[in-house]
Enzyme design. Sequence first.
Site, PDB file in Angstrom:
ATOM      1  N   ARG A  19       0.862  -1.214   0.137  1.00 27.73           N
ATOM      2  CA  ARG A  19      -0.115  -0.187  -0.089  1.00 27.73           C
ATOM      3  C   ARG A  19       0.798   1.447   0.104  1.00 27.73           C
ATOM      4  O   ARG A  19       0.299   2.370  -0.454  1.00 27.73           O
ATOM      5  CB  ARG A  19      -1.033   0.125   1.099  1.00 27.73           C
ATOM      6  N   GLU A  22       5.513 -10.733  15.344  1.00 31.93           N
ATOM      7  CA  GLU A  22       5.060 -11.329  16.502  1.00 31.93           C
ATOM      8  C   GLU A  22       5.348 -12.768  16.843  1.00 31.93           C
ATOM      9  O   GLU A  22       5.925 -13.276  17.913  1.00 31.93           O
ATOM     10  CB  GLU A  22       3.670 -11.222  16.760  1.00 31.93           C
TER      11      GLU A  22
END
Length: 182
Positions: free
Chosen positions: A66, A103
Site C-alpha cells: 500500500r 510477533e
Amino acid sequence: MTLSIQDKAVLINAIRDIPDFPKPGIIFKDITTLLADKDAFKVLMNHLAERYNSYNLTHIAGIDARGFIFGAALAQMLGVGFVPIRKKGKLPYTTVSEKYSLEYGVDEVEIHIDAFSGVESPRVLLMDDLIATGGTAYAAANLINKVGAECVEACFVMGLDFLSGQSKLRDLVEVYTVIGVD
C-alpha cells in the site's frame, strides 16, 4: 503543515472499520474506501504534496504494497523518483535486505542496491499507509540509509498511537502520521 479539522474528518470518514479482521478482537482500518473516494484521496494527496514540497526530496520510497499507492502518487506530484521496498524475493535485480521481527518470527524487506545511483546526496521520504509496531518501517529506513541515501522522514497515512512503532522509529528518523488512532 497540519490538516484542518474539516479535512481530517473527510479522511477519517473515508476509512472503513472492519471488526474482527484478520482475527477476533482486531478492528482493521481499511483504506481502500479512502482510495475509492476521489475527494478524500485528493485531500490527502494535496496535504502531503504541500507538506513535502519544500523538503528537497529526490525520491519517495514506498513499502510493499500500500505504500506504493501513496508513494508513487506523491512522487509524481512532487516530480521526484519512486523506489519500491519489497518483501524478500520480489525485486528482479541485485538487492540489499534487512530482517525484522514479527510477533511470531522474522520477515525481510529488500531494496535494489542501485536504487539511488546517479543522484548526488539522495534525500528520501519513506511512505506507507499505516504504522503499527514499526518493524517493517524501521527495516525500510535502515535499507534506505544502507544504500547511500538519507531517509529524511517516514510518513504514514495512519498511525496506531497505542502501539510503540512510532517511538521506536523516531530513534532512526523523523515520523509524520496524517491521522492518529488511539
